[in-house]
Design a protein around this motif. Structure first.
Motif, PDB file in Angstrom:
ATOM      1  N   THR A 101     -64.855  23.764 -94.513  1.00  0.00           N
ATOM      2  CA  THR A 101     -64.169  23.126 -93.385  1.00  0.00           C
ATOM      3  C   THR A 101     -63.559  24.208 -92.502  1.00  0.00           C
ATOM      4  N   ASP A 102     -63.441  23.915 -91.218  1.00  0.00           N
ATOM      5  CA  ASP A 102     -62.837  24.847 -90.255  1.00  0.00           C
ATOM      6  C   ASP A 102     -63.576  26.173 -90.198  1.00  0.00           C
ATOM      7  N   VAL A 103     -64.887  26.137 -90.414  1.00  0.00           N
ATOM      8  CA  VAL A 103     -65.696  27.345 -90.330  1.00  0.00           C
ATOM      9  C   VAL A 103     -66.809  27.171 -89.300  1.00  0.00           C
ATOM     10  N   VAL A 315     -51.553  41.577 -97.182  1.00  0.00           N
ATOM     11  CA  VAL A 315     -52.462  40.777 -98.003  1.00  0.00           C
ATOM     12  C   VAL A 315     -53.007  39.661 -97.124  1.00  0.00           C
ATOM     13  N   LEU A 316     -54.298  39.731 -96.825  1.00  0.00           N
ATOM     14  CA  LEU A 316     -54.951  38.777 -95.936  1.00  0.00           C
ATOM     15  C   LEU A 316     -55.873  37.860 -96.739  1.00  0.00           C
ATOM     16  N   THR A 317     -56.344  36.799 -96.114  1.00  0.00           N
ATOM     17  CA  THR A 317     -57.300  35.902 -96.774  1.00  0.00           C
ATOM     18  C   THR A 317     -58.484  35.658 -95.840  1.00  0.00           C
ATOM     19  N   LEU A 329     -72.340  34.043 -89.476  1.00  0.00           N
ATOM     20  CA  LEU A 329     -70.908  33.911 -89.746  1.00  0.00           C
ATOM     21  C   LEU A 329     -70.301  35.230 -90.220  1.00  0.00           C
ATOM     22  N   SER A 330     -71.130  36.115 -90.804  1.00  0.00           N
ATOM     23  CA  SER A 330     -70.617  37.417 -91.235  1.00  0.00           C
ATOM     24  C   SER A 330     -70.094  38.212 -90.042  1.00  0.00           C
ATOM     25  N   VAL A 331     -70.745  38.058 -88.893  1.00  0.00           N
ATOM     26  CA  VAL A 331     -70.283  38.729 -87.674  1.00  0.00           C
ATOM     27  C   VAL A 331     -68.980  38.083 -87.198  1.00  0.00           C
ATOM     28  N   ASP A 332     -68.925  36.754 -87.261  1.00  0.00           N
ATOM     29  CA  ASP A 332     -67.703  36.051 -86.853  1.00  0.00           C
ATOM     30  C   ASP A 332     -66.514  36.440 -87.733  1.00  0.00           C
ATOM     31  N   GLY A 333     -66.802  36.845 -88.976  1.00  0.00           N
ATOM     32  CA  GLY A 333     -65.730  37.209 -89.903  1.00  0.00           C
ATOM     33  C   GLY A 333     -64.898  38.390 -89.428  1.00  0.00           C
ATOM     34  N   VAL A 334     -65.496  39.251 -88.609  1.00  0.00           N
ATOM     35  CA  VAL A 334     -64.749  40.409 -88.099  1.00  0.00           C
ATOM     36  C   VAL A 334     -63.550  39.936 -87.285  1.00  0.00           C
ATOM     37  N   GLY A 335     -63.781  38.972 -86.410  1.00  0.00           N
ATOM     38  CA  GLY A 335     -62.686  38.448 -85.596  1.00  0.00           C
ATOM     39  C   GLY A 335     -61.616  37.780 -86.433  1.00  0.00           C
ATOM     40  N   GLN A 336     -62.041  37.112 -87.517  1.00  0.00           N
ATOM     41  CA  GLN A 336     -61.077  36.489 -88.413  1.00  0.00           C
ATOM     42  C   GLN A 336     -60.133  37.536 -89.012  1.00  0.00           C
ATOM     43  N   LEU A 337     -60.683  38.703 -89.343  1.00  0.00           N
ATOM     44  CA  LEU A 337     -59.858  39.769 -89.923  1.00  0.00           C
ATOM     45  C   LEU A 337     -58.980  40.455 -88.881  1.00  0.00           C
ATOM     46  N   THR A 338     -59.565  40.788 -87.742  1.00  0.00           N
ATOM     47  CA  THR A 338     -58.785  41.523 -86.743  1.00  0.00           C
ATOM     48  C   THR A 338     -57.606  40.690 -86.233  1.00  0.00           C
ATOM     49  N   GLU A 339     -57.781  39.381 -86.155  1.00  0.00           N
ATOM     50  CA  GLU A 339     -56.668  38.519 -85.738  1.00  0.00           C
ATOM     51  C   GLU A 339     -55.512  38.611 -86.723  1.00  0.00           C
TER      52      GLU A 339
END
Length: 343
Positions: A101-103, A315-317, A329-339
């Motif tokens: 969800t929310d992905v 500590v991030l998730t 989605l692996s590329v989209d994951g970069v933005g999830q981390l940088t945010e």
């Protein structure tokens, strides 16, 4: 729960048997030197309209598709983003597993939820396990899933091709080896485009991904990081090494994977080793909507409070679909981390 891609050495005898069956009966992926369609000298071997037959490689064996599959059975939902990348989600007739969800974006979420779900068991690594009889009842012309998800030998004997993504191949059979890169994502998009007769859509997606990758910017100072999975019940944890997509994802976000010297995708870790590596950032991978459970489990690990990441409140998730297997989605994951790093 997604297939967690646990290390091969932790697999049971059942997994080994399933893998052996697959190697004896399964598939195959494109190689860089593959001849262009119709370039062979044998007229009988010339492809039909649409570029078929097409031969791909899955876990070291060849799989030939005579026509573009129209009825796909998915074991697990991990590869839905790849099917979306080539415009083929509407060809999925059944799937197992749960959706994140929310992905996904709203349109993909709706399309994925519309796919009929078949009940399945859960294997030791968290992936779906289903009987070949249930799969055959859906009358598929292609099955996509992990080696230990189904008796692929029975499906092959029934004339149903089985494709296993590289991330799920047993040791020594995956075409994707060494340190992971975003090229793995684009290679898989290309592979799915060839298999499904959607090469134009695949190229368009790869062009978009290339542009997206050039626009990625790291978040601030360069730091070290570790990605960890903590199974339900806690007590232990699993770091992710060089072949995991967390490695290029970290790199693009301005992080260096402290476990990049390990050539296992994921493996059982030790508190002593984690303390020695002492990452600036810890990224906890999880599958639930709420990350509180994984944060609590991490806090209970021996020596967790001694880590620099904990003391510096870093500590991030990150949801599993943003990492392995390699998908857009692996590329989209970069933005999830940088945010999260920028907060």
């Amino acid at each position: 729960m997604p297939h967690l891609l646990l290390p091969r050495r932790l697999a049971t005898l059942g997994l080994a048997l399933a893998a052996t069956t697959l190697l004896a009966t399964s598939c195959a992926s494109p190689t860089a030197g593959s001849p262009a369609p119709g370039s062979g000298s044998d007229p009988a071997a010339a492809p039909s309209a649409g570029g078929f037959p097409v031969t791909v490689t899955s876990c070291g064996t060849e799989l030939t598709l005579d026509a573009a599959p129209q009825r796909i059975f998915l074991i697990g939902a991990d590869t839905i983003p790849l099917l979306d990348a080539v415009g083929a989600v509407d060809r999925v007739v059944s799937r197992t597993g749960t959706l994140p969800t929310d992905v996904y974006d709203p349109d993909l979420q709706a399309a994925a939820e519309a796919i009929p779900v078949v009940e399945s068991g859960v294997g030791e690594t968290g992936g779906s396990v289903i009987s070949s009889e249930v799969v055959l009842a859906a009358d598929p012309d292609l099955v996509i899933g992990p080696t230990n998800g189904v008796d692929s030998g029975a499906l092959t004997a029934a004339g149903i091709p089985v494709y296993t993504p590289p991330a799920y191949c047993p040791d020594g059979t995956s075409p994707q080896t060494g340190t992971a890169s975003f090229q793995w994502v684009q290679d898989q998009v290309t592979e799915y485009g060839r298999m499904l007769g959607a090469t134009d859509q695949a190229q368009a997606t790869n062009d978009r991904l290339t542009q997206q990758l050039t626009q990625l910017e790291p978040a601030g100072e360069r730091l070290t990081a570790a990605a960890l999975y903590i199974p339900q019940g806690g007590g232990t944890f699993y770091p992710y090494g060089a072949p995991s997509m967390v490695t290029p994802l970290f790199e693009a976000a301005g992080l260096d994977n402290v476990y990049a010297d390990d050539q296992q995708r994921v493996f059982e870790g030790s508190a002593e080793d984690l303390l020695d590596r002492d990452p600036d950032v810890v990224v906890l991978l999880y599958s639930d909507e709420d990350d509180s459970a994984v944060r609590d489990a991490f806090a209970d690990l021996p020596a967790a409070q001694q880590l620099t990441a904990v003391q510096q409140d870093r500590v991030l998730t990150l949801r599993f679909p943003y990492t392995d297997p390699p998908t857009p989605l692996s590329v989209d994951g970069v933005g999830q981390l940088t945010e999260q790093l920028a907060r």
